[in-house]
Design a protein around this motif. Structure first.
Motif, short mmCIF file in Angstrom:
data_model
loop_
_atom_site.label_atom_id
_atom_site.label_comp_id
_atom_site.label_asym_id
_atom_site.label_seq_id
_atom_site.Cartn_x
_atom_site.Cartn_y
_atom_site.Cartn_z
N HIS A 73 9.79 107.73 46.27
CA HIS A 73 10.61 106.83 47.20
C HIS A 73 10.23 105.47 46.99
O HIS A 73 10.56 104.63 47.61
CB HIS A 73 10.12 106.91 48.76
CG HIS A 73 10.29 108.54 49.07
ND1 HIS A 73 11.64 108.92 49.49
CD2 HIS A 73 9.61 109.50 49.47
CE1 HIS A 73 11.82 110.26 49.74
NE2 HIS A 73 10.47 110.51 49.89
N GLY A 76 6.81 99.92 48.65
CA GLY A 76 7.31 99.43 49.87
C GLY A 76 6.17 98.36 50.61
O GLY A 76 5.09 98.00 49.90
N ALA A 124 7.90 100.76 54.78
CA ALA A 124 9.22 100.64 54.48
C ALA A 124 9.60 99.68 53.26
O ALA A 124 8.60 98.85 53.24
CB ALA A 124 10.28 100.43 55.46
N PRO A 125 10.61 99.57 52.49
CA PRO A 125 10.92 98.83 51.57
C PRO A 125 11.08 97.28 52.30
O PRO A 125 11.66 97.29 53.37
CB PRO A 125 12.28 99.16 50.71
CG PRO A 125 12.21 100.74 51.15
CD PRO A 125 11.44 100.89 52.52
N LYS A 126 10.58 96.48 51.40
CA LYS A 126 10.84 94.90 52.09
C LYS A 126 12.07 94.60 52.52
O LYS A 126 12.28 93.85 53.59
CB LYS A 126 10.14 94.11 51.09
CG LYS A 126 8.77 94.03 50.62
CD LYS A 126 8.36 92.89 49.75
CE LYS A 126 6.80 93.15 49.55
NZ LYS A 126 6.38 92.09 48.42
N ASP A 127 13.29 94.92 51.89
CA ASP A 127 14.37 94.69 52.22
C ASP A 127 15.14 95.50 53.16
O ASP A 127 16.34 95.45 53.46
CB ASP A 127 15.22 94.57 50.96
CG ASP A 127 15.28 95.76 50.09
OD1 ASP A 127 14.53 96.67 50.38
OD2 ASP A 127 16.25 95.86 49.25
N GLN A 128 14.48 96.64 53.53
CA GLN A 128 15.04 97.49 54.47
C GLN A 128 13.93 97.82 55.83
O GLN A 128 13.52 98.85 55.96
CB GLN A 128 15.44 98.99 53.78
CG GLN A 128 16.31 98.86 52.66
CD GLN A 128 16.34 100.13 51.94
OE1 GLN A 128 16.15 100.87 52.46
NE2 GLN A 128 16.99 100.20 50.77
N PRO A 129 13.82 96.71 56.49
CA PRO A 129 12.75 96.93 57.68
C PRO A 129 13.35 97.81 58.75
O PRO A 129 14.71 97.88 58.88
CB PRO A 129 12.69 95.48 58.24
CG PRO A 129 14.01 94.91 57.82
CD PRO A 129 14.44 95.37 56.52
N ARG A 130 12.59 98.43 59.48
CA ARG A 130 13.01 99.43 60.23
C ARG A 130 12.78 98.83 61.81
O ARG A 130 11.59 98.47 62.11
CB ARG A 130 12.29 100.85 60.27
CG ARG A 130 12.54 101.50 59.13
CD ARG A 130 12.19 102.96 59.23
NE ARG A 130 12.42 103.71 58.11
CZ ARG A 130 12.25 105.01 58.16
NH1 ARG A 130 12.23 105.77 59.23
NH2 ARG A 130 12.68 105.76 57.05
#
Length: 298
Positions: A73, A76, A124-130
């Motif tokens: 994955h 992150g 999570a990935p930095k560019d995909q915050p939840r």
């Protein structure tokens, strides 16, 4: 085609292929018209065939399917992420609000009356915050809180994330939703402080209500765990009363409020009373003993 164990009888007559000996006539098919010419050459052809068969072919890379492990994955970040509710796109059939990440620090954001701020701890990935896993409306959070002159009401949702989002030795608290009644000029940072106890480092929120524990702030994760990469499940949340900021002398913190003791004025009055009582007692005792009485005559 695997070839091994050549058989010699007046030259190479047969080879072992696929685990059994086979005549060269089977390995090298011959037509009836060409057999008188080719048959005498079979021993030589057999040697050539054996040499060619023994030459290794091009290497084939072994292909493996990675198991669902952490390395599948990518990298992150484990941190708190700041969101704000906004109206959904006009084209969206499902009208209402949605969470939108805020690209500014909470110190520089001045939310207006009726805004809902959201905080989520996540890996999570930095560019995909939840975003927070729940989305109560402003009416849900602040509907029972009356406004005041010079102040504004801001709804706040704090989602501490899943167990898989945080450190392995920490258990996240349940999400909370509270209404902050703050001065009209308050920033989102001050709004958060009104409903929770955040700690920060250089303007970045590191922990809220001491979660996650420790001193790490926005920790980089080399590979996101599979559980953390799995989809979120929505959670239920109940709106609670605004948090009263604890004070050192607050008995709710386990410390009894210190007793200041009697005031100086009280001590003075008590002392004067004691002197009066003692003096009066001495005068009465002298009268009973028949002591002389002093009179002053002009």
């Amino acid at each position: 085609m695997p070839v091994s164990s050549p058989s010699y009888e007046g030259g190479l007559r047969s080879v072992v292929t696929s685990g059994r000996a086979r005549p060269l006539e089977e390995v090298i098919p011959l037509s009836s018209s060409s057999s008188p010419v080719i048959r005498p050459l079979l021993p030589s052809l057999g040697v050539a065939f054996l040499v060619l068969a023994s030459v290794p072919g091009p290497a084939v890379a072994e292909t493996t399917t990675p198991s669902p492990s952490e390395s599948a994955h990518g990298a992150g970040q484990r941190s708190w992420v700041f969101f704000s509710q906004k109206d959904k796109d006009a084209k969206d059939k499902d009208k209402g609000q949605e969470w939108a990440p805020v690209d500014k620090g909470p110190y520089s954001v001045i939310p207006a009356e009726g805004t809902v701020d959201g905080w989520r701890f996540v890996t999570a990935p930095k560019d995909q915050p939840r975003p927070p896993r729940t989305q109560p409306t402003f009416a849900d959070i602040c509907g029972k809180t009356a406004g005041e002159a010079g102040k504004k009401r801001i709804g706040v949702v704090v989602d501490y994330g899943r167990k898989s989002d945080g450190p392995s030795d920490a258990t996240p608290p349940s999400p909370i939703a509270r209404c902050a009644l703050v001065p009209s000029s308050a920033s989102s940072s001050q709004v958060l402080t009104a409903v929770a106890q955040p700690t920060d480092d250089g303007g970045r929120v590191c922990a809220i209500d001491n979660y996650p524990p420790g001193k790490n702030c926005a920790e980089t994760v080399a590979s996101i765990p599979t559980a953390a990469a799995s989809p979120d499940d929505k959670v239920d949340i109940s709106v609670s009363a605004p948090l009263e900021q604890p004070k050192p002398e607050d008995p709710q913190n386990g410390d009894q409020a210190p007793n200041p003791g009697p005031s100086k004025r009280t001590l003075t009055v008590v002392a004067a009373g004691i002197v009066a009582v003692v003096g009066g007692s001495a005068w009465l005792w002298r009268r009973r003993k028949g002591g002389p009485t002093v009179s002053h005559e002009q």
